[in-house]
Design a protein around this motif. Structure first.
Motif, PDB file in Angstrom:
ATOM      1  N   ALA A 178     -24.455 -20.753  56.631  1.00  0.00           N
ATOM      2  CA  ALA A 178     -23.004 -20.730  56.802  1.00  0.00           C
ATOM      3  C   ALA A 178     -22.589 -19.515  57.630  1.00  0.00           C
ATOM      4  O   ALA A 178     -23.320 -18.529  57.724  1.00  0.00           O
ATOM      5  N   ASN A 179     -21.396 -19.599  58.222  1.00  0.00           N
ATOM      6  CA  ASN A 179     -20.861 -18.445  58.948  1.00  0.00           C
ATOM      7  C   ASN A 179     -20.502 -17.311  58.005  1.00  0.00           C
ATOM      8  O   ASN A 179     -20.561 -16.136  58.371  1.00  0.00           O
ATOM      9  N   GLY A 180     -20.118 -17.646  56.801  1.00  0.00           N
ATOM     10  CA  GLY A 180     -19.813 -16.657  55.780  1.00  0.00           C
ATOM     11  C   GLY A 180     -19.976 -17.270  54.404  1.00  0.00           C
ATOM     12  O   GLY A 180     -19.800 -18.476  54.222  1.00  0.00           O
ATOM     13  N   SER A 181     -20.330 -16.464  53.420  1.00  0.00           N
ATOM     14  CA  SER A 181     -20.536 -17.000  52.079  1.00  0.00           C
ATOM     15  C   SER A 181     -20.294 -15.921  51.041  1.00  0.00           C
ATOM     16  O   SER A 181     -20.301 -14.723  51.352  1.00  0.00           O
ATOM     17  N   ALA A 196     -20.145 -20.425  43.859  1.00  0.00           N
ATOM     18  CA  ALA A 196     -20.733 -20.157  45.169  1.00  0.00           C
ATOM     19  C   ALA A 196     -19.830 -20.777  46.221  1.00  0.00           C
ATOM     20  O   ALA A 196     -19.367 -21.916  46.065  1.00  0.00           O
ATOM     21  N   CYS A 197     -19.564 -20.041  47.286  1.00  0.00           N
ATOM     22  CA  CYS A 197     -18.619 -20.494  48.306  1.00  0.00           C
ATOM     23  C   CYS A 197     -19.215 -20.274  49.695  1.00  0.00           C
ATOM     24  O   CYS A 197     -19.816 -19.225  49.959  1.00  0.00           O
ATOM     25  N   SER A 198     -19.035 -21.245  50.581  1.00  0.00           N
ATOM     26  CA  SER A 198     -19.516 -21.147  51.956  1.00  0.00           C
ATOM     27  C   SER A 198     -18.369 -21.456  52.907  1.00  0.00           C
ATOM     28  O   SER A 198     -17.585 -22.377  52.661  1.00  0.00           O
ATOM     29  N   ALA A 199     -18.274 -20.692  53.986  1.00  0.00           N
ATOM     30  CA  ALA A 199     -17.241 -20.891  54.995  1.00  0.00           C
ATOM     31  C   ALA A 199     -17.892 -21.197  56.336  1.00  0.00           C
ATOM     32  O   ALA A 199     -18.845 -20.517  56.738  1.00  0.00           O
ATOM     33  N   PHE A 200     -17.377 -22.213  57.033  1.00  0.00           N
ATOM     34  CA  PHE A 200     -17.884 -22.612  58.334  1.00  0.00           C
ATOM     35  C   PHE A 200     -16.744 -22.598  59.351  1.00  0.00           C
ATOM     36  O   PHE A 200     -15.669 -23.124  59.093  1.00  0.00           O
ATOM     37  N   GLY A 201     -16.998 -22.004  60.497  1.00  0.00           N
ATOM     38  CA  GLY A 201     -15.984 -21.976  61.539  1.00  0.00           C
ATOM     39  C   GLY A 201     -15.695 -20.559  62.002  1.00  0.00           C
ATOM     40  O   GLY A 201     -16.352 -19.602  61.568  1.00  0.00           O
ATOM     41  N   PRO A 202     -14.689 -20.449  62.885  1.00  0.00           N
ATOM     42  CA  PRO A 202     -13.891 -21.562  63.422  1.00  0.00           C
ATOM     43  C   PRO A 202     -14.748 -22.454  64.331  1.00  0.00           C
ATOM     44  O   PRO A 202     -15.568 -21.961  65.094  1.00  0.00           O
ATOM     45  N   ASP A 229     -13.663 -24.687  57.561  1.00  0.00           N
ATOM     46  CA  ASP A 229     -14.080 -25.526  56.440  1.00  0.00           C
ATOM     47  C   ASP A 229     -14.693 -24.650  55.357  1.00  0.00           C
ATOM     48  O   ASP A 229     -15.644 -23.895  55.624  1.00  0.00           O
ATOM     49  N   VAL A 230     -14.153 -24.744  54.166  1.00  0.00           N
ATOM     50  CA  VAL A 230     -14.614 -23.931  53.041  1.00  0.00           C
ATOM     51  C   VAL A 230     -15.112 -24.861  51.940  1.00  0.00           C
ATOM     52  O   VAL A 230     -14.390 -25.769  51.510  1.00  0.00           O
ATOM     53  N   HIS A 231     -16.333 -24.636  51.502  1.00  0.00           N
ATOM     54  CA  HIS A 231     -16.944 -25.454  50.449  1.00  0.00           C
ATOM     55  C   HIS A 231     -17.159 -24.589  49.209  1.00  0.00           C
ATOM     56  O   HIS A 231     -17.820 -23.549  49.275  1.00  0.00           O
ATOM     57  N   VAL A 232     -16.604 -25.034  48.104  1.00  0.00           N
ATOM     58  CA  VAL A 232     -16.671 -24.296  46.841  1.00  0.00           C
ATOM     59  C   VAL A 232     -17.483 -25.114  45.839  1.00  0.00           C
ATOM     60  O   VAL A 232     -17.172 -26.277  45.584  1.00  0.00           O
ATOM     61  N   SER A 268     -11.836 -16.120  49.841  1.00  0.00           N
ATOM     62  CA  SER A 268     -11.399 -15.024  50.704  1.00  0.00           C
ATOM     63  C   SER A 268     -12.582 -14.178  51.149  1.00  0.00           C
ATOM     64  O   SER A 268     -12.669 -13.773  52.324  1.00  0.00           O
ATOM     65  N   ALA A 269     -13.521 -13.927  50.237  1.00  0.00           N
ATOM     66  CA  ALA A 269     -14.712 -13.149  50.579  1.00  0.00           C
ATOM     67  C   ALA A 269     -15.566 -13.869  51.617  1.00  0.00           C
ATOM     68  O   ALA A 269     -16.067 -13.258  52.564  1.00  0.00           O
ATOM     69  N   ALA A 270     -15.741 -15.189  51.447  1.00  0.00           N
ATOM     70  CA  ALA A 270     -16.556 -15.958  52.383  1.00  0.00           C
ATOM     71  C   ALA A 270     -15.903 -16.019  53.763  1.00  0.00           C
ATOM     72  O   ALA A 270     -16.579 -15.904  54.792  1.00  0.00           O
ATOM     73  N   ILE A 271     -14.584 -16.192  53.795  1.00  0.00           N
ATOM     74  CA  ILE A 271     -13.872 -16.253  55.075  1.00  0.00           C
ATOM     75  C   ILE A 271     -13.931 -14.909  55.785  1.00  0.00           C
ATOM     76  O   ILE A 271     -14.145 -14.834  57.006  1.00  0.00           O
TER      77      ILE A 271
END
Length: 247
Positions: free
Chosen positions: A47-50, A61-67, A129-132, A152-155
């Motif tokens: 992921a771009n951020g997690s 657990a959270c993953s952020a993808f993008g932009p 896109d944020v997956h929780v 917020s942390a993942a983004i």
């Protein structure tokens, strides 16, 4: 002859324990005293951020993808898509794999709590896109507050433009007293519960979700307590990001 079996049908463990690091100062994590909040970023390399968080009996657990580009039509600002899933073993009452793992309500509420903190006008034609994934959590208020902090942390870990770090906290009205980040047992008998999204660095509230009944004065006190209670979590989140960036 070995007996064949379906690994997917093996029951999950009844409980779990947080990881223990020999040198916590060198890891991109922060543990509050009394074990109230544990937060670590950068766990999901795809992921771009997690982020991973343990707080108030919740593990997420959270993953952020993008932009990343989104399909037409053209939009002058970016879009936010939040997907929340519960692991089948996330609560004491086991969830059905297909029916209960994607509660739309949580996705909508987290989107509302997150949106004001994002600078989507800087991201035209793009999406975030944020997956929780909720690994443990029996109360909606605790899942929302911890989930908001993890998102917020993942983004932020993904380097996506934000107005400020957003953290969540919950407050319950119970027997003429207010409880900050109450346990699931207290929430079950609470007269009212509020989940607050706060940006302590800016002194602002992104949104809040109120359930139950309370008069105006009590509701205002609940929101104020939620904002005050979010400040220590904000410090933990900021420190985790700093340690992650310097690791």
């Amino acid at each position: 002859m070995a007996t064949t079996f379906d690994r997917r049908r093996i029951a999950a463990p009844e409980d779990s324990h947080p990881p223990i690091y020999e040198n916590a100062a060198s890891s991109s994590s922060k543990q509050a005293d009394s074990g109230s909040v544990y937060l670590k970023t950068g766990l999901v390399t795809q992921a771009n951020g997690s982020a991973y968080i343990e707080a108030n009996g919740v593990k997420i657990a959270c993953s952020a993808f993008g932009p990343r580009p989104k399909p037409p039509p053209y939009s002058p600002q970016g879009s936010l898509n939040v997907e929340v899933k519960f692991a089948p073993f996330a609560s004491h009452s086991r969830r059905a794999p297909l029916r209960d793992t994607e509660p739309v309500n949580h996705s909508v509420l987290l989107t509302q709590l997150l949106l004001p903190s994002l600078r989507l006008h800087l991201l035209p034609k793009l999406s975030i896109d944020v997956h929780v994934l909720v690994l443990e959590g029996d109360s909606d208020a605790a899942v929302l507050s911890a989930g908001l902090t993890a998102c917020s942390a993942a983004i932020a870990d993904a380097g996506i433009p934000m107005s400020g770090l957003t953290v969540g906290s919950s407050v319950a009205s119970h027997d003429d007293s207010l409880l900050l980040n109450p346990a699931a047992s207290d929430l079950a008998s609470a007269q009212a519960t509020v989940t607050v999204g706060a940006m302590p660095a800016l002194g602002r509230i992104t949104s809040f979700h109120f359930v139950g009944e309370a008069d105006l004065d009590e509701a205002c006190k609940m929101v104020e307590l939620g904002v005050t209670g979010a400040k220590p979590t904000h410090t933990i989140l900021a420190q985790a990001l700093v340690e992650s960036s310097t690791a």
